[in-house]
Design a protein around this motif. Structure first.
Motif, short mmCIF file in Angstrom:
data_model
loop_
_atom_site.label_atom_id
_atom_site.label_comp_id
_atom_site.label_asym_id
_atom_site.label_seq_id
_atom_site.Cartn_x
_atom_site.Cartn_y
_atom_site.Cartn_z
N ALA A 152 8.83 -9.45 9.55
CA ALA A 152 9.40 -8.12 9.32
C ALA A 152 8.76 -7.46 8.10
O ALA A 152 8.53 -6.24 8.10
N MET A 153 8.49 -8.25 7.06
CA MET A 153 7.82 -7.70 5.88
C MET A 153 6.41 -7.21 6.22
O MET A 153 5.99 -6.14 5.76
N ILE A 154 5.69 -7.99 7.04
CA ILE A 154 4.33 -7.57 7.42
C ILE A 154 4.39 -6.33 8.30
O ILE A 154 3.55 -5.42 8.16
N ALA A 155 5.38 -6.24 9.18
CA ALA A 155 5.52 -5.04 10.01
C ALA A 155 5.84 -3.82 9.16
O ALA A 155 5.42 -2.70 9.48
N ASP A 156 6.62 -4.01 8.07
CA ASP A 156 6.94 -2.90 7.18
C ASP A 156 5.78 -2.54 6.27
O ASP A 156 5.51 -1.36 6.01
N PHE A 157 5.06 -3.55 5.81
CA PHE A 157 3.92 -3.32 4.91
C PHE A 157 2.79 -4.30 5.29
O PHE A 157 2.70 -5.39 4.75
N PRO A 158 1.93 -3.93 6.27
CA PRO A 158 0.92 -4.87 6.78
C PRO A 158 -0.10 -5.33 5.75
O PRO A 158 -0.66 -6.42 5.89
N MET A 159 -0.31 -4.53 4.72
CA MET A 159 -1.32 -4.91 3.73
C MET A 159 -0.84 -6.05 2.82
O MET A 159 -1.57 -6.47 1.92
N ILE B 55 12.23 -8.73 -0.16
CA ILE B 55 12.16 -8.76 1.30
C ILE B 55 12.42 -7.37 1.87
O ILE B 55 11.76 -6.95 2.83
N GLU B 56 13.39 -6.63 1.27
CA GLU B 56 13.70 -5.30 1.77
C GLU B 56 12.62 -4.28 1.41
O GLU B 56 12.43 -3.30 2.14
N PHE B 57 11.90 -4.52 0.33
CA PHE B 57 10.86 -3.57 -0.10
C PHE B 57 9.58 -4.36 -0.43
O PHE B 57 9.25 -4.59 -1.59
N ASN C 85 20.19 1.83 -13.32
CA ASN C 85 19.56 0.88 -12.41
C ASN C 85 19.25 1.59 -11.09
O ASN C 85 20.07 2.34 -10.57
N PHE C 86 18.01 1.35 -10.58
CA PHE C 86 17.58 1.89 -9.30
C PHE C 86 17.22 0.75 -8.37
O PHE C 86 16.87 -0.35 -8.79
N LYS C 87 17.28 1.03 -7.08
CA LYS C 87 16.65 0.12 -6.13
C LYS C 87 15.13 0.21 -6.28
O LYS C 87 14.60 1.19 -6.79
N LEU C 88 14.48 -0.85 -5.83
CA LEU C 88 13.02 -0.89 -6.00
C LEU C 88 12.34 0.29 -5.32
O LEU C 88 11.34 0.80 -5.83
N HIS C 89 12.86 0.71 -4.20
CA HIS C 89 12.24 1.83 -3.50
C HIS C 89 12.30 3.10 -4.33
O HIS C 89 11.31 3.82 -4.47
N HIS C 90 13.47 3.42 -4.91
CA HIS C 90 13.61 4.63 -5.74
C HIS C 90 12.92 4.47 -7.08
O HIS C 90 12.52 5.46 -7.68
#
Length: 651
Positions: A508-515, A543-545, A570-575
Motif C-alpha cells: 500500500a505504501m508503494i502504491a501511494d508513493f512508488p518512488m 505508513i499513512e504518509f 502539532n500537525f500531521k506529517l502530510h500538513h
C-alpha cells in the motif's frame, strides 16, 4: 611407295596431336577408317596374310557408316609422319609455326577438311571452343604448379592449399599470362611453360606473403581477396600492413581493414596516408585512438584531403570544438567517413525539425554520433509516427531525443513496440504510456525480458503490490523499472520489513508513493530515527504518509518540526511537509491563533469555577452589571473598587 612400318609409326604418333583438337563423330570415324585402310596386318587380297585378333581394349563399336579418306588426305598423313623434328608440344598447346621445323607447313594442324566442318579456304576463322579448351588446360596446369609450390615451399597442408588455390583464380590467370608472355623474351624462349610458371611464382614471393598473412590470423578467403586486389603488386600488401601496424591497427584486423578500405587502397602512397593521420590528429583525434578509428572506418584512408577537410568542416561549423570532434570520431568513426555529404546534410536538417538549433544539433551529435548512421526513412519516420500514436507531442519527442538519443537508433518493431504492448497488457492507457516515455526516456532502452518484466514480477510477488495497483505504480514511477532488484529493490524491501511493516502495508505504501523503493538506506535510516526518537511519532504516521521519506531532513523536516515545537502546536506529517514555506507559515499562524483562543476559554472556565468555590456564595442577579461578566476585572467593570483576580496580560 611408303613401307607399312613407316605408315604404322606415323599413325601411332598422330593421336598425340589429336588429343587436344575438337573431334566430331564423323571425324573420328574417318580416322578409324584411315587406320583400317593402311593396317599392315590386314588380310591380303589373296587371303594369305596374317589375321590378328580384333582389338578389344577401349574399343567402341559403331553402326554408323564410315567415310573413307580421299587420296589427298592419305598422302597428307604419310607426309606428316615423315617429319624428323617438330616443335615440342604440351597439353593444352596450340600449334605454332617454328623455324626449326623441317617443313614449316608441317606444324599446322593437318586435314582441316577432315576434322572441322568448315569449307575450304576458311583457315582465318578462329575456333573459339578449341582456344577456350586450351586456356582451361593451361590454367589447370598453372593451378597444379601453384598448389605444389604452396605445399613444398609454404609447408601448407593439402586441404588448405586446395582451398587457397580455389580463392586465387585471378592470381592463377595472372601467373598464366605472365608465364606465356615470358616466351617472347629470348632468354626464356627455350623454357617450358611449367618452368616459366614456377619462375613467375617464385619472383612474386607470393608463398612467403601467404605464410605471413596466415600468421596474422587471416583466413584463406581474405588472403585470396587481398592478393586479387593488388593486381600483381603483392609487395603493396606487406607495406600497407606494416603501416597499419605503425598507427595501432591490431594484427587480426589487418585483413578486414585492407579489404573494406576500397579497391584503390593499394594504389595510395604511404605519404598520403600519413597526411590523413596528421590532419585528424590536428583536429582532436588522439594518436592512440587512430588504430581503433581506422579499424572501424577504413574508408577514411581512401578519402582525398579535400574531401576529408570538407567532412571535418561539416561538424566544426556546428560549433563543435576539437575535443568534442575527437570524441565523436572515436565513438563512431562512420559518422565521418561512411556517409556522403548529402546524406549527412539531410539528417542534420531532419534533427533541426524537432526545434533544435545548429549548436544544439552539434552537441547532440557529439554526445551520440550513432544518430548519423541511422536511416531517416527506415528508422526515424516510423518512430515519430508511432510516438504520435501514443500521444507524445513534438516537444516530448525533443525531450526524448535530447535526454536519450539512443531511442532514435533502436529498432521499432522488435524493441519499442514489444515494450509498449507489455505496458498495455498491464492496464496502462496509451496517453499514460506516452507520459511515461517522456518522463523517463531511458525506459525504451531497457531489455524487456531481462529488466522490465523481472521488476514487475518482483513488485507483485515480493513487494506486496496488488494486480490492481501495478499499473498505477509503473505509470507514476517508471524509474523503478531501471533499478537493480538485487542491489536496490530487495535491499529496501528488507529494510522496511525490518521496521515492523507488513508486506501488505508495504504494498500500500508503494502504491501511494512508488518512488519509496528507490532511496538509499543511508537516506532512509536518519529520517526514520528522527521520526521515532525526536518527533516521537508512531510508525503508523510513516505508513499513512510514506512520502515523508522523500523530504530533506535538514532542509525541511527538522526546521518545520522546530517551528511546531516552539509554537506548541502539532500537525500531521502530510500538513507539516506537503506545502510550501509560505503556506506552512500561514498554517502555523492560524494554528497558534486557534491554540490561544482555546487556552483562553479553558482558563476562563477554570477561573470562574475557582471564584465560586472560594466565595462559597452565588452573586445575586440584580447586583450584576449588564456590562460585566461573572468574573469582574478592573478593566472590564469600571466603578468597582476591588478586583478578585488579576487576569493574565495576554487575556
Amino acid at each position: 611407295m611408303l613401307s607399312s612400318a613407316t605408315i604404322h609409326s606415323s599413325l601411332a604418333s598422330f593421336p598425340l596431336f589429336l588429343r587436344h583438337q575438337p573431334l566430331h563423330s564423323s571425324s573420328t570415324l574417318c580416322l578409324c577408317s584411315a587406320v583400317n585402310d593402311h593396317d599392315p596386318l590386314a588380310a591380303t587380297p589373296d587371303g594369305d596374310g596374317l589375321q590378328p585378333h580384333p582389338r578389344k581394349h577401349n574399343y567402341k563399336p559403331t553402326s554408323l557408316p564410315q567415310t573413307p579418306l580421299s587420296p589427298e588426305d592419305k598422302v597428307r598423313i604419310l607426309e606428316l609422319s615423315l617429319v624428323t623434328k617438330r616443335t615440342p608440344q604440351f597439353p593444352g598447346s596450340i600449334f605454332v609455326q617454328s623455324p626449326g621445323d623441317a617443313d614449316v607447313a608441317s606444324s599446322l594442324p593437318p586435314l582441316n577438311t577432315l576434322f572441322r566442318d568448315r569449307p575450304d579456304h576458311a583457315d582465318d576463322v578462329v575456333d573459339e571452343d578449341m582456344l577456350m579448351r586450351a586456356v582451361d588446360i593451361r590454367r589447370n596446369v598453372t593451378t597444379e604448379i601453384f598448389r605444389e609450390a604452396l605445399m613444398k615451399k609454404g609447408k601448407f597442408g593439402i586441404r588448405y592449399a586446395a582451398n587457397l588455390v580455389s580463392s586465387l583464380a585471378d592470381f592463377i590467370d595472372y601467373v598464366m599470362i605472365a608465364a606465356a608472355a615470358m616466351k617472347r623474351q629470348p632468354e626464356f624462349s627455350s623454357w617450358s611453360f611449367n618452368l616459366r610458371a614456377k619462375t613467375v611464382i617464385q619472383e612474386s614471393e607470393v608463398v612467403p606473403l601467404i605464410r605471413w598473412l596466415k600468421h596474422n590470423s587471416q583466413s584463406y578467403i581474405r588472403i585470396g581477396k587481398l592478393i586479387s586486389m593488388t593486381k600483381g603488386n603483392l609487395k603493396s600488401i606487406r607495406l600497407l600492413a606494416e603501416w597499419l601496424n605503425s598507427v595501432g591497427v591490431r594484427g587480426e584486423f589487418l585483413g578486414s581493414v585492407m579489404l573494406r578500405a576500397g579497391d584503390n587502397i593499394f594504389q595510395r602512397s604511404l605519404e598520403e596516408l600519413d597526411e590523413i593521420v596528421e590532419y585528424l590528429e590536428s583536429k582532436g583525434v588522439r594518436g592512440e585512438w587512430m588504430g581503433y578509428v581506422i579499424s572501424r572506418c577504413p574508408g577514411l584512408l581512401c578519402c582525398s584531403m579535400e574531401e576529408l577537410r570538407t567532412r571535418v568542416a561539416f561538424y566544426v561549423d556546428m560549433d563543435m570544438n576539437d575535443h568534442d570532434f575527437g570524441t565523436m570520431v572515436f565513438d563512431c568513426p562512420k559518422a565521418l567517413g561512411y556517409l556522403t555529404l548529402e546524406e549527412m546534410t539531410q539528417k542534420v536538417n531532419y534533427l533541426k525539425e524537432f526545434g533544435l538549433n545548429n549548436e544544439q544539433v552539434g552537441k547532440l551529435l557529439a554526445f551520440k554520433p550513432e544518430l548519423m548512421c541511422c536511416s531517416i526513412e527506415e528508422r526515424w519516420k516510423p518512430l515519430v509516427k508511432y510516438l504520435y500514436y501514443l500521444g507524445i507531442s513534438r516537444m516530448g519527442m525533443r525531450k526524448i531525443l535530447v535526454v536519450k538519443p539512443m531511442v532514435f537508433c533502436i529498432d521499432l518493431e522488435s524493441n519499442i513496440v514489444q515494450k509498449v504492448r507489455f505496458f498495455q497488457d498491464l492496464g496502462i492507457q496509451n496517453d499514460a504510456i506516452g507520459k511515461m516515455l517522456v518522463t523517463f526516456p531511458p525506459l525504451l532502452t531497457y531489455s524487456l525480458l531481462k529488466k522490465i518484466r523481472p521488476v514487475v514480477i518482483f513488485l507483485m510477488t515480493r513487494a506486496g503490490v496488488t494486480q490492481t495497483d501495478i499499473a498505477k505504480v509503473i505509470a507514476l514511477a517508471p524509474q523503478l523499472l531501471g533499478c537493480s532488484i538485487a542491489n536496490k529493490l530487495e535491499v529496501n524491501m528488507k529494510y522496511f520489513l525490518s521496521l515492523g511493516i507488513s508486506i501488505r502495508q508495504l504494498g500500500a505504501m508503494i502504491a501511494d508513493f512508488p518512488m519509496l523503493l528507490r532511496y538509499n538506506i543511508d537516506v532512509l535510516r536518519p529520517k526514520y530515527q528522527y521520526l521515532r526518537r525526536t518527533m516521537v511519532r508512531p510508525l503508523l504516521d510513516a505508513i499513512e504518509f510514506p512520502r515523508f521519506f522523500s523530504y530533506s531532513l535538514e532542509g525541511r523536516i527538522i526546521p518545520r518540526h522546530k517551528s511546531l515545537v516552539e509554537n506548541r502546536i502539532n500537525f500531521k506529517l502530510h500538513h507539516m511537509l506537503a506545502s510550501t514555506d509560505d503556506e506552512f507559515e500561514r498554517k502555523v499562524v492560524a494554528a497558534v491563533d486557534r491554540r490561544i483562543r482555546f487556552e483562553s476559554s479553558v482558563k476562563a472556565r477554570t477561573i470562574s469555577g475557582s471564584l465560586l468555590i472560594m466565595a462559597g456564595e452565588v452573586v445575586p442577579r440584580d447586583s450584576e452589571s449588564p456590562d460585566c461578566s461573572i468574573i469582574k476585572t478592573e478593566s472590564s467593570c469600571p466603578g468597582t473598587e476591588d478586583s478578585t483576580i488579576q487576569t493574565p496580560h495576554h487575556f
